[in-house]
Design an enzyme around this catalytic site. Sequence first.
Site, PDB file in Angstrom:
ATOM      1  CD  GLU A 207     -30.559  72.573 -71.302  1.00  0.00           C
ATOM      2  OE1 GLU A 207     -30.280  71.364 -70.611  1.00  0.00           O
ATOM      3  OE2 GLU A 207     -29.376  73.382 -71.137  1.00  0.00           O
TER       4      GLU A 207
ATOM      5  CG  ASP B  83     -30.172  68.261 -66.828  1.00  0.00           C
ATOM      6  OD1 ASP B  83     -30.862  67.570 -67.456  1.00  0.00           O
ATOM      7  OD2 ASP B  83     -29.657  68.397 -66.101  1.00  0.00           O
TER       8      ASP B  83
ATOM      9  CG  ASP C 211     -30.913  72.109 -75.149  1.00  0.00           C
ATOM     10  OD1 ASP C 211     -30.752  71.224 -74.295  1.00  0.00           O
ATOM     11  OD2 ASP C 211     -29.600  72.306 -75.645  1.00  0.00           O
TER      12      ASP C 211
ATOM     13  CD  GLU D  82     -33.172  69.091 -70.393  1.00  0.00           C
ATOM     14  OE1 GLU D  82     -33.347  67.748 -69.878  1.00  0.00           O
ATOM     15  OE2 GLU D  82     -32.935  69.670 -70.989  1.00  0.00           O
TER      16      GLU D  82
END
Length: 221
Positions: free
Chosen positions: A42, A46, A114, A117
């Site tokens: 994650e 991101d 989350d 990502e």
Amino acid sequence: MLEPATRKWLADSGFTVRDEGMWRAALTHGSTGDAENYERLEWLGDRVLGLSISEWLFHDSGQAEGHLAQRLNALVSRDTCACCAREIGVPDHVRLGKQARDDGAADSDNVLGDVMEALLGANFLDAGFDATRDLVRLLWADAVDGRRGRSKHPKSALQEWAAGNRRKAPEYDLVDRSGPDHNASFTVRVRVHNVGEVEGKASSKQAAETAAAKAFMERYG
């Protein structure tokens, strides 16, 4: 390893699956107790998402830096990531511990955002940046164009409406909680800066947020 149905779903959604262990981790919440979960992926995803959206906005928009930054923040927000996750069916494949699932984590914006990502992070490692950037352009197309207001989930619809109309992300606040645990009642207020605010009431905080978002869209959307 991955369930065959999950692997097929990932492929059908546009992901490139090579390292099955990594993809299993990308779909695994910490509540399962597994040694590998989505947290590291994650973090990576991101960054991949942020660069992908930044490049997209830079080339397709002549707006000043301040407007670009505001738009970027909306498009990479947890709510927008959760919206994309719902649209491709992540809730049906995320791996949760029993208590987390019973608590509604499969429909939590935080969890779904989350995981979305993490999936991008896994795709970056298995297929590279170019392929992942192209996938972001596919999955985020409606968000960038401001056309995702027809989303079935009210919170996602509101988030995309705000992003499409260049507004700050919706803010949710718990206004009241009453009643015993087995029959609790939650009141949540949702506010969009310079637009308005609306309250929603339900038997859980998440459901109250959904009710507030639906009421907001009915009034202002």
